[in-house]
Design a protein around this motif. Structure first.
Motif, PDB file in Angstrom:
ATOM      1  N   PRO A 201       0.841  -1.186   0.000  1.00 45.56           N
ATOM      2  CA  PRO A 201       0.000   0.000   0.000  1.00 45.56           C
ATOM      3  C   PRO A 201       0.872   1.230   0.000  1.00 45.56           C
ATOM      4  N   LEU A 202       0.533   2.134  -0.795  1.00 46.99           N
ATOM      5  CA  LEU A 202       1.353   3.317  -0.853  1.00 46.99           C
ATOM      6  C   LEU A 202       1.028   4.240   0.298  1.00 46.99           C
ATOM      7  N   ASN A 203      -0.188   4.253   0.567  1.00 49.13           N
ATOM      8  CA  ASN A 203      -0.616   5.172   1.584  1.00 49.13           C
ATOM      9  C   ASN A 203      -0.561   4.550   2.969  1.00 49.13           C
ATOM     10  N   GLN A 204       0.458   4.865   3.628  1.00 51.52           N
ATOM     11  CA  GLN A 204       0.621   4.264   4.950  1.00 51.52           C
ATOM     12  C   GLN A 204      -0.312   4.923   5.940  1.00 51.52           C
ATOM     13  N   LYS A 205      -0.789   4.109   6.741  1.00 52.49           N
ATOM     14  CA  LYS A 205      -1.729   4.644   7.711  1.00 52.49           C
ATOM     15  C   LYS A 205      -1.359   4.103   9.075  1.00 52.49           C
ATOM     16  N   PRO A 206      -0.350   4.658   9.603  1.00 51.28           N
ATOM     17  CA  PRO A 206       0.243   4.256  10.860  1.00 51.28           C
ATOM     18  C   PRO A 206      -0.715   4.101  12.014  1.00 51.28           C
ATOM     19  N   LYS A 207      -1.770   4.715  11.938  1.00 47.84           N
ATOM     20  CA  LYS A 207      -2.666   4.679  13.082  1.00 47.84           C
ATOM     21  C   LYS A 207      -2.943   3.305  13.644  1.00 47.84           C
ATOM     22  N   ARG A 208      -4.106   2.996  13.748  1.00 48.17           N
ATOM     23  CA  ARG A 208      -4.458   1.788  14.462  1.00 48.17           C
ATOM     24  C   ARG A 208      -3.636   0.557  14.089  1.00 48.17           C
ATOM     25  N   THR A 209      -2.375   0.763  14.042  1.00 51.40           N
ATOM     26  CA  THR A 209      -1.480  -0.296  13.638  1.00 51.40           C
ATOM     27  C   THR A 209      -1.738  -1.640  14.295  1.00 51.40           C
ATOM     28  N   GLU A 210      -1.664  -1.649  15.538  1.00 50.16           N
ATOM     29  CA  GLU A 210      -1.817  -2.924  16.201  1.00 50.16           C
ATOM     30  C   GLU A 210      -3.266  -3.320  16.391  1.00 50.16           C
ATOM     31  N   LEU A 211      -4.083  -2.440  16.051  1.00 43.05           N
ATOM     32  CA  LEU A 211      -5.476  -2.735  16.297  1.00 43.05           C
ATOM     33  C   LEU A 211      -6.085  -3.783  15.430  1.00 43.05           C
ATOM     34  N   ALA A 212      -7.293  -3.931  15.708  1.00 41.58           N
ATOM     35  CA  ALA A 212      -8.075  -4.933  15.042  1.00 41.58           C
ATOM     36  C   ALA A 212      -7.772  -5.148  13.589  1.00 41.58           C
ATOM     37  N   GLN A 213      -7.304  -6.255  13.354  1.00 39.05           N
ATOM     38  CA  GLN A 213      -7.069  -6.624  11.993  1.00 39.05           C
ATOM     39  C   GLN A 213      -8.178  -7.605  11.758  1.00 39.05           C
ATOM     40  N   ARG A 214      -8.680  -7.526  10.656  1.00 39.02           N
ATOM     41  CA  ARG A 214      -9.768  -8.448  10.366  1.00 39.02           C
ATOM     42  C   ARG A 214      -9.238  -9.861  10.517  1.00 39.02           C
ATOM     43  N   ARG A 215     -10.029 -10.673  11.045  1.00 49.02           N
ATOM     44  CA  ARG A 215      -9.583 -12.049  11.201  1.00 49.02           C
ATOM     45  C   ARG A 215      -9.484 -12.693   9.834  1.00 49.02           C
ATOM     46  N   THR A 216      -8.683 -13.686   9.771  1.00 49.22           N
ATOM     47  CA  THR A 216      -8.559 -14.321   8.474  1.00 49.22           C
ATOM     48  C   THR A 216      -9.890 -14.999   8.181  1.00 49.22           C
ATOM     49  N   ARG A 217     -10.215 -14.932   7.005  1.00 51.24           N
ATOM     50  CA  ARG A 217     -11.513 -15.462   6.634  1.00 51.24           C
ATOM     51  C   ARG A 217     -11.444 -16.981   6.634  1.00 51.24           C
ATOM     52  N   ARG A 218     -12.445 -17.545   7.198  1.00 55.07           N
ATOM     53  CA  ARG A 218     -12.450 -19.001   7.236  1.00 55.07           C
ATOM     54  C   ARG A 218     -13.801 -19.543   6.859  1.00 55.07           C
ATOM     55  N   PRO A 219     -13.935 -19.739   5.652  1.00 55.93           N
ATOM     56  CA  PRO A 219     -15.223 -20.225   5.159  1.00 55.93           C
ATOM     57  C   PRO A 219     -15.631 -21.491   5.893  1.00 55.93           C
ATOM     58  N   PHE A 220     -16.877 -21.565   6.139  1.00 50.96           N
ATOM     59  CA  PHE A 220     -17.353 -22.752   6.833  1.00 50.96           C
ATOM     60  C   PHE A 220     -17.326 -23.921   5.878  1.00 50.96           C
ATOM     61  N   SER A 221     -16.893 -25.001   6.409  1.00 52.05           N
ATOM     62  CA  SER A 221     -16.842 -26.190   5.581  1.00 52.05           C
ATOM     63  C   SER A 221     -18.220 -26.813   5.631  1.00 52.05           C
ATOM     64  N   VAL A 222     -18.418 -27.709   4.759  1.00 49.94           N
ATOM     65  CA  VAL A 222     -19.711 -28.366   4.731  1.00 49.94           C
ATOM     66  C   VAL A 222     -19.916 -29.094   6.055  1.00 49.94           C
ATOM     67  N   THR A 223     -18.849 -29.614   6.514  1.00 51.48           N
ATOM     68  CA  THR A 223     -18.937 -30.342   7.778  1.00 51.48           C
ATOM     69  C   THR A 223     -19.372 -29.405   8.898  1.00 51.48           C
ATOM     70  N   GLU A 224     -18.811 -28.260   8.880  1.00 52.87           N
ATOM     71  CA  GLU A 224     -19.174 -27.305   9.911  1.00 52.87           C
ATOM     72  C   GLU A 224     -20.627 -26.890   9.768  1.00 52.87           C
ATOM     73  N   VAL A 225     -20.989 -26.694   8.547  1.00 52.11           N
ATOM     74  CA  VAL A 225     -22.363 -26.286   8.315  1.00 52.11           C
ATOM     75  C   VAL A 225     -23.293 -27.367   8.830  1.00 52.11           C
ATOM     76  N   GLU A 226     -22.888 -28.563   8.589  1.00 49.40           N
ATOM     77  CA  GLU A 226     -23.704 -29.680   9.018  1.00 49.40           C
ATOM     78  C   GLU A 226     -23.867 -29.616  10.529  1.00 49.40           C
ATOM     79  N   ALA A 227     -22.784 -29.399  11.181  1.00 44.19           N
ATOM     80  CA  ALA A 227     -22.813 -29.344  12.633  1.00 44.19           C
ATOM     81  C   ALA A 227     -23.663 -28.181  13.114  1.00 44.19           C
ATOM     82  N   LEU A 228     -23.529 -27.110  12.420  1.00 40.43           N
ATOM     83  CA  LEU A 228     -24.290 -25.934  12.804  1.00 40.43           C
ATOM     84  C   LEU A 228     -25.791 -26.185  12.644  1.00 40.43           C
TER      85      LEU A 228
END
Length: 601
Positions: free
Chosen positions: A471-498
């Motif tokens: 990224p060219l535009n650095q945005k030092p601010k909330r550096t350590e803050l909330a980073q989106r969690r890595t996306r983890r698509p639900f597996s069929v198995t999980e869906v089944e369980a759900l």
DNA sequence: ATTAGGG
DNA sequence: CCCTAAT
């Protein structure tokens, strides 16, 4: 089953149709925000293309007239209403697409980006930043990791290498890996139920990796199935901007291209397998050259010189430590290895799909052939590719685990390890191929892999992809803050369980659902489950053609609707909390029995 | 800490 | 998935 029937009957009476809030599938806002960036990007892309083109002699990767449309393509895509996942401004995003596993301790140079022309741009949706990665110029892979290499110029050169021990010896064999490759052949597992055992070992294994997880880890994106990646590929043009892009866009939302995986061709030296057990060393990642070593006549020996892994997107803040970077990479690799890869065997440019053939039958036993023996990397299973094509609503036959798990974070899941191509090689596998093939062509330099030996050589085109996005535009601010969690698509198995849990507990007790079905899945919070249910209900209510991501068996979706209807209907009523064990003590449940409408699932 | 919903 | 408001 009794339970099910109850629902059936209920659903008959319940007026399911009026589903609450219609989920918004389009995000206007995003589009608007991105408009400027896109325009800018488009123009930059154009320039870049021209420059690259003129400065590079080897432009065979191009399809000629794609350049002109490049910008348009992007815009067009933009208009498709896809949301974008972008690297946060202050993060550094590196793409690791190759690891070396030197045999001899000597770093193998991993040409990340040779003289290929690549025009990739990335857009930061929110910030509207335009990120341009030039693929022009050569990059020299470095053996070590340098923290501050993540700048425009160097990021591409960031190299990662694997200690030899890790590769060939199969030390990395994770449960899923084991299941995923050879070991799985004779063992057709039915993912449905008896997953417990596997689950345990799986979890156990997972835990090992959990320790690797660092809170500082920002984001890891596997090129796989993640929508993020798809977006990335598109937005960055990243993926074969030159060649594959067009096709990619053509296919558009139906098929996302992250082919890096599918077509990582590698070659390797084989050194040790005996008959039916072809080395496990091929953990899957890529390859080197193959050569036969004089040995017994009836055995084939191969040694893998090096593996190349599919791309990995890694984002870490500049302030991250080398250690965290390592952990991040480790995590990414672990995830990758655990689920997403499948190895393909290519002999004389032809893909050998029949897993049951013996090596000799395939001709691999012949010395000459070893020279032409190659391996390809493909998505672990139905991972991402399959699901996307809306055109052919191929009903996933044994989709359960395969598909999903590979998706994202096998390691951490409680889930069942996915059984790769298990039993139904026919369907799923073939389907995948059908999907994949087209890509391969577009990506690879050579036309017909099947008739061209060159297929055995790492496709140069792929290397180009080793782009880093900064990224060219650095945005030092909330550096350590909330980073989106890595996306983890639900597996069929999980869906089944759900689904199972919701059927039993209802839709207002996510906490309980979590405890019941995802207690050991630390990364699934009750909010996640709630959200997932929300999307499931939505998914179930739209046409199959509109669905995205790995397909959820219709059977499950039907259950979702029934449960949804059932629990909606009895809203207000006491949510049959009843005894532990989730028994359905509610009278209504029994009432349903009598109705027994013939809702077939 | 949970739940419910919008973003 | 994230973020918030309301419990």
């Amino acid at each position: 089953m009794v339970f099910k029937r109850k629902f059936d009957s209920v659903s008959v009476a319940f007026d399911y149709p009026n589903i609450p809030k219609a989920p918004r599938s389009c995000r206007r806002k995003v589009l608007e925000k991105r408009t400027d960036a896109m325009d800018l990007l488009a123009s930059l892309a154009g320039k870049l293309l021209e420059e690259c083109e003129s400065s590079s002699a080897s432009s065979n990767a191009f399809e000629g007239n794609n350049h002109e449309n490049f910008g348009k393509e992007i815009k067009q895509e933009d208009d498709q209403g896809n949301s974008v996942s972008r690297p946060t401004a202050y993060e550094k995003t590196c793409v690791v697409n190759s690891f070396s596993f030197p045999d001899d301790g000597i770093l193998e140079r991993t040409p990340v980006c040779e003289t290929k022309n690549v025009k990739s741009e990335g857009v930061s949706e929110e910030a509207g930043d335009v990120i341009v990665n030039t693929g022009c110029g050569q990059v020299e892979a470095t053996g070590g990791l340098v923290t501050d290499t993540c700048n425009l110029e160097n990021a591409t050169a960031l190299g990662v290498q694997f200690p030899k021990s890790v590769s060939v010896d199969g030390d990395l064999k994770s449960p899923s890996c084991v299941n995923g490759s050879l070991a799985r052949q004779g063992n057709h597992t039915n993912l449905g139920r008896d997953d417990d055992e596997k689950l345990y070992s799986y979890q156990k294994f997972s835990n090992k990796f959990k320790s690797y997880r660092s809170p500082t880890v920002r984001r890891i994106r596997k090129s796989l199935s993640s929508k993020y990646w798809k977006q990335m590929a598109k937005d960055l043009g990243h993926y074969r901007a030159d060649v594959g892009m067009k096709a990619l866009y053509r296919k558009r939302k139906s098929c996302y291209g992250y082919n890096a995986w599918q077509r990582e061709t590698v070659y390797k030296r084989i050194r040790s397998p005996d008959r039916s057990s072809v080395v496990t060393s091929d953990g899957g990642i890529s390859s080197g050259s193959v050569s036969k070593l004089p040995e017994k006549r009836d055995s084939v020996k191969l040694s893998i010189k090096s593996f190349r892994i599919p791309e990995l997107f890694i984002e870490v803040p500049e302030t991250a430590t080398v250690g965290s970077l390592k952990r991040t990479v480790m995590e990414a690799v672990s995830v990758l290895l655990s689920g997403g890869i499948r190895v393909g065997v290519v002999v004389h440019g032809k893909k050998v799909r029949d897993d049951k053939k013996t090596l000799s039958q395939t001709g691999i036993s012949c010395e000459e052939n070893l020279t032409n023996l190659g391996f390809t990397l493909e998505p672990g299973s139905s991972k991402v590719p399959v699901p996307l094509c809306s055109e052919d609503p191929v009903v996933p036959i044994n989709p359960p685990n395969l598909s999903e798990r590979s998706a994202a974070s096998p390691m951490l899941d409680t889930e069942t390890p996915q059984a790769d191509d298990v039993t139904n090689p026919g369907n799923i596998v073939d389907n995948n191929h059908l999907e994949l093939v087209p890509y391969q062509r577009e990506i690879s330099v050579d036309e017909e892999p099947s008739s061209d030996t060159r297929a055995l050589v790492p496709l140069p085109a792929l290397e180009v992809e080793a782009l880093a996005v900064v990224p060219l535009n650095q945005k030092p601010k909330r550096t350590e803050l909330a980073q989106r969690r890595t996306r983890r698509p639900f597996s069929v198995t999980e869906v089944e369980a759900l689904v199972q849990a919701v059927e039993e507990l209802g839709t207002g007790r996510w906490r309980d659902v979590k405890l019941r079905a995802f207690e050991s899945a630390d990364h699934r919070t009750y909010v996640d489950l709630k959200d997932k249910w929300k999307t499931l209900v939505h998914t179930a209510s739209i046409s199959p053609q509109q669905r995205r991501g790995e397909p959820v068996p219709q059977e499950l979706l039907d259950r979702v609707l029934r449960a949804y209807g059932y629990w909606s209907q009895r809203q207000g009523k006491h949510q049959g909390r009843g005894g532990g064990g989730g028994a359905h003590k509610d009278p209504d449940m029994n009432r349903g029995r009598a109705l027994e409408a013939g809702v077939s699932v």
